[in-house]
Design a protein around this motif. Structure first.
Motif, mmCIF file in Angstrom:
data_model
loop_
_atom_site.group_PDB
_atom_site.id
_atom_site.type_symbol
_atom_site.label_atom_id
_atom_site.label_comp_id
_atom_site.label_asym_id
_atom_site.label_seq_id
_atom_site.Cartn_x
_atom_site.Cartn_y
_atom_site.Cartn_z
ATOM 1 N N TYR A 82 0.837 -1.204 0.000
ATOM 2 C CA TYR A 82 0.000 0.000 0.000
ATOM 3 C C TYR A 82 0.876 1.260 0.000
ATOM 4 N N GLN A 83 1.878 1.257 0.839
ATOM 5 C CA GLN A 83 2.689 2.467 0.993
ATOM 6 C C GLN A 83 3.468 2.784 -0.292
ATOM 7 N N GLN A 84 4.030 1.717 -0.937
ATOM 8 C CA GLN A 84 4.780 1.921 -2.195
ATOM 9 C C GLN A 84 3.870 2.501 -3.283
ATOM 10 N N SER A 85 2.687 1.909 -3.414
ATOM 11 C CA SER A 85 1.751 2.389 -4.430
ATOM 12 C C SER A 85 1.244 3.776 -4.087
ATOM 13 N N PHE A 86 0.990 4.015 -2.797
ATOM 14 C CA PHE A 86 0.484 5.301 -2.317
ATOM 15 C C PHE A 86 1.476 6.428 -2.650
ATOM 16 N N ASP A 87 2.778 6.123 -2.507
ATOM 17 C CA ASP A 87 3.803 7.139 -2.774
ATOM 18 C C ASP A 87 3.910 7.493 -4.264
ATOM 19 N N LEU A 88 3.449 6.598 -5.150
ATOM 20 C CA LEU A 88 3.553 6.844 -6.598
ATOM 21 C C LEU A 88 2.375 7.626 -7.154
ATOM 22 N N ILE A 89 1.267 7.715 -6.398
ATOM 23 C CA ILE A 89 0.046 8.317 -6.937
ATOM 24 C C ILE A 89 0.250 9.795 -7.269
ATOM 25 N N THR A 90 0.773 10.565 -6.307
ATOM 26 C CA THR A 90 0.917 12.024 -6.520
ATOM 27 C C THR A 90 1.863 12.368 -7.669
ATOM 28 N N PRO A 91 3.114 11.800 -7.737
ATOM 29 C CA PRO A 91 3.988 12.153 -8.873
ATOM 30 C C PRO A 91 3.412 11.739 -10.221
ATOM 31 N N ARG A 92 2.694 10.620 -10.265
ATOM 32 C CA ARG A 92 2.132 10.193 -11.548
ATOM 33 C C ARG A 92 0.989 11.105 -11.976
ATOM 34 N N MET A 93 0.225 11.584 -11.003
ATOM 35 C CA MET A 93 -0.839 12.533 -11.330
ATOM 36 C C MET A 93 -0.239 13.846 -11.826
ATOM 37 N N ASP A 94 0.833 14.277 -11.183
ATOM 38 C CA ASP A 94 1.502 15.503 -11.622
ATOM 39 C C ASP A 94 2.054 15.372 -13.045
ATOM 40 N N GLU A 95 2.651 14.216 -13.337
ATOM 41 C CA GLU A 95 3.198 13.974 -14.685
ATOM 42 C C GLU A 95 2.092 13.968 -15.719
ATOM 43 N N LEU A 96 0.940 13.361 -15.387
ATOM 44 C CA LEU A 96 -0.197 13.336 -16.309
ATOM 45 C C LEU A 96 -0.692 14.759 -16.583
ATOM 46 N N SER A 97 -0.788 15.574 -15.543
ATOM 47 C CA SER A 97 -1.228 16.958 -15.719
ATOM 48 C C SER A 97 -0.271 17.732 -16.609
ATOM 49 N N ARG A 98 1.023 17.489 -16.437
ATOM 50 C CA ARG A 98 2.029 18.165 -17.278
ATOM 51 C C ARG A 98 1.898 17.761 -18.742
ATOM 52 N N LEU A 99 1.640 16.470 -18.983
ATOM 53 C CA LEU A 99 1.564 15.973 -20.359
ATOM 54 C C LEU A 99 0.377 16.552 -21.118
ATOM 55 N N VAL A 100 -0.735 16.759 -20.452
ATOM 56 C CA VAL A 100 -1.947 17.212 -21.148
ATOM 57 C C VAL A 100 -2.147 18.715 -21.020
ATOM 58 N N ALA A 101 -1.175 19.439 -20.471
ATOM 59 C CA ALA A 101 -1.332 20.878 -20.270
ATOM 60 C C ALA A 101 -1.519 21.620 -21.587
ATOM 61 N N ASP A 102 -1.012 21.068 -22.744
ATOM 62 C CA ASP A 102 -1.124 21.723 -24.046
ATOM 63 C C ASP A 102 -2.514 21.568 -24.658
ATOM 64 N N ASN A 103 -3.345 20.672 -24.090
ATOM 65 C CA ASN A 103 -4.684 20.404 -24.630
ATOM 66 C C ASN A 103 -5.724 20.865 -23.606
ATOM 67 N N PRO A 104 -6.413 21.996 -23.859
ATOM 68 C CA PRO A 104 -7.360 22.530 -22.864
ATOM 69 C C PRO A 104 -8.428 21.515 -22.437
ATOM 70 N N GLU A 105 -8.941 20.738 -23.395
ATOM 71 C CA GLU A 105 -9.986 19.756 -23.080
ATOM 72 C C GLU A 105 -9.438 18.684 -22.144
ATOM 73 N N GLN A 106 -8.271 18.191 -22.444
ATOM 74 C CA GLN A 106 -7.658 17.176 -21.596
ATOM 75 C C GLN A 106 -7.213 17.765 -20.262
ATOM 76 N N ALA A 107 -6.764 19.012 -20.290
ATOM 77 C CA ALA A 107 -6.332 19.655 -19.040
ATOM 78 C C ALA A 107 -7.496 19.774 -18.064
ATOM 79 N N THR A 108 -8.718 20.070 -18.599
ATOM 80 C CA THR A 108 -9.909 20.160 -17.729
ATOM 81 C C THR A 108 -10.204 18.818 -17.093
#
Length: 488
Positions: A82-108
């Motif tokens: 649980y702890q290993q997976s829990f620690d990966l959630i926030t950085p992966r969400m941040d990376e996803l947000s960075r990747l779709v920042a160029d697409n307004p629809e995906q960014a929403t």
């Protein structure tokens, strides 16, 4: 001539067209390659977004599974998962947000997904903390609450929408990348075919041109053969004319000497008559003394003219003999030869307050007498025409240039006016103030000798600054060298 010019322009046009095709191909290839790189980057971008969505969902699932396994069994291994997976959630969400920042629809959607993940993250954290504190019932109550299930359902929905959009973009970008690759291939093939066609045309034209060149070369060789025959005939005619001219000069100078001898003899008789008249005339008779004075003056003019005429005849005879003399090449140390000549004119140089410097000079193979006469005349003139009131400075330097040697005789004397630089080499022509003895023969003789041994002579001079005579001679002279020089 017209065919040659036409072929030249045709080849020039082909070359220009070839370069234009290469330029177009290069430009199109660069553009298409850049476009293909962009397409590949966007395809990779879509794949990364999908991959990040999958990794984020996997981390949530693993964290939820580890948290529930720990709550049910109390096994610390589940807590570690649980702890290993829990620690990966926030950085992966941040990376996803960075990747779709160029697409307004995906960014929403990414913002919505961030809120869901954060809420789910807090839920899992509360359940784990309750389970760790021993409050199993509280933890179980949260698990049984449908809010957690709704969060995962919302996550699946939003992530699915994002994944579908990326899949649509991926399909479009993949198709565009394939189309770009096809255009790049087509451009390369068309350009290659065009170049092959141009190369074939160029080969045909070059072969045709070469055939024309071969024919022109054959015609030129034939013309050269006839030209060589004409040159040989002309050279023989010139040699005969030169021999005849030398014989004529010898005969004329010889025939002129006979009446000159008679004039000299009659001048002697006139002097004897004058002496008789002077002996008989009275010193007190002014008229007689005037006649004798006029007589002496006339005889003096006659004798001076005879003397000048005799020198001119001797000069013509010398030139004629030099032209008939057979030259014999031998090894000559120019340094030693010029040193000997310098010693011969050293007395005149000292009287004129002049120094003569001889630099290092090469060894040549030529006619020794001609070399001595050439440089004797040049050094004698350099000393003779120094500028009064200024210490004379005469320098002789030499160098080698290919199969030739270059000897320069430079002085700081009077110099020669530009209008007279060519005429000083003409027979009986002199330049400048005529305050030195001479008949205008020396430099004419020098140039004739230089030409006879296959060389050239050039004069550079500035009035009042000095003169430089440059003599260029073949390093190894043969009789044919002078003949070729004369033909050229």
């Amino acid at each position: 001539m017209n065919n040659s010019r036409s072929g030249f322009f045709t080849n020039l046009i082909l070359l220009t067209v070839g370069f234009a095709i290469l330029a177009v191909m290069a430009g199109a290839s660069v553009f298409l390659a850049q476009r293909a790189a962009d397409d590949t980057r966007w395809v990779t971008h879509s794949l990364n977004v999908e991959n990040q969505l999958s990794l984020l969902q996997l981390s949530l699932r693993r964290a939820e599974s580890g948290q529930r396994g720990f709550m049910l069994t109390g096994d610390p291994a589940y807590l570690a998962v649980y702890q290993q997976s829990f620690d990966l959630i926030t950085p992966r969400m941040d990376e996803l947000s960075r990747l779709v920042a160029d697409n307004p629809e995906q960014a929403t959607r990414a913002t919505r997904l961030t809120q869901i993940v954060a809420t789910k993250h807090d839920e899992l954290q509360r359940i784990t903390e309750l389970a760790q504190s021993g409050d199993s019932s509280g933890a179980l109550a949260i698990v049984r609450d449908t809010a957690g299930l709704q969060l995962m359902a919302d996550f699946v929905t939003v992530s699915g929408e994002m994944r579908q959009i990326e899949q649509d973009l991926l399909a479009d970008r993949s198709a565009r990348s394939l189309n770009t690759s096809r255009w790049l291939l087509a451009t390369t093939l068309v350009g290659a075919i065009a170049l092959v066609v141009l190369a074939g045309i160029a080969i045909v034209l070059i072969r045709k041109s070469n055939s024309g060149l071969v024919r022109a070369r054959e015609q030129l060789q034939e013309a050269n053969a006839h030209l060589e025959e004409k040159v040989t005939e002309r050279t023989a005619d010139l040699q005969d004319a030169n021999d005849e001219l030398q014989r004529f000069a010898y005969i004329v100078s010889h025939d002129l000497r006979s009446p000159l001898v008679n004039i000299m003899g009659f001048t002697g008789e006139l002097e004897a008559i004058r002496n008789d008249m002077a002996a008989k005339a009275s010193k007190d008779d002014p008229e007689s003394q005037q006649i004798i004075g006029d007589f002496d003056e006339a005889v003096g003019f006659i004798k001076a003219s005879i003397s000048k005429m005799d020198r001119l005849i001797n000069a013509i005879l010398n030139l004629s003999r030099a032209g008939r003399r057979a030259f014999s090449p031998q090894e000559i140390d120019l340094g030693a030869a010029l040193d000997t000549i310098r010693n011969a004119v050293m007395h005149q140089a000292q009287a004129a307050d002049a120094t003569i410097t001889i630099g290092p000079l090469p060894t040549i193979e030529s006619d020794r007498l001609a070399i001595d006469q050439i440089f004797s005349n040049l050094l004698d003139n350099a000393v003779k025409y120094l500028k009064p009131g200024r210490p004379g400075k005469i320098e002789v330097t030499g160098s080698e240039r290919g199969g030739f040697v270059v000897i320069r005789v430079a002085d700081n004397g009077r110099g020669i006016d530009p209008a007279d630089r060519e005429r000083v080499f003409e027979l009986f022509r002199r330049a400048g103030v005529q305050d030195r003895p001479g008949e205008g023969i020396g430099l004419a003789h020098v140039r004739a000798l230089v030409r006879r041994i296959g060389g050239k002579i050039r004069l550079d001079s500035e009035p009042g600054e000095g003169s430089t005579f440059t003599v260029i001679l073949p390093r190894r002279w043969r009789e044919e060298t002078a003949e070729q020089k004369a033909q050229a």
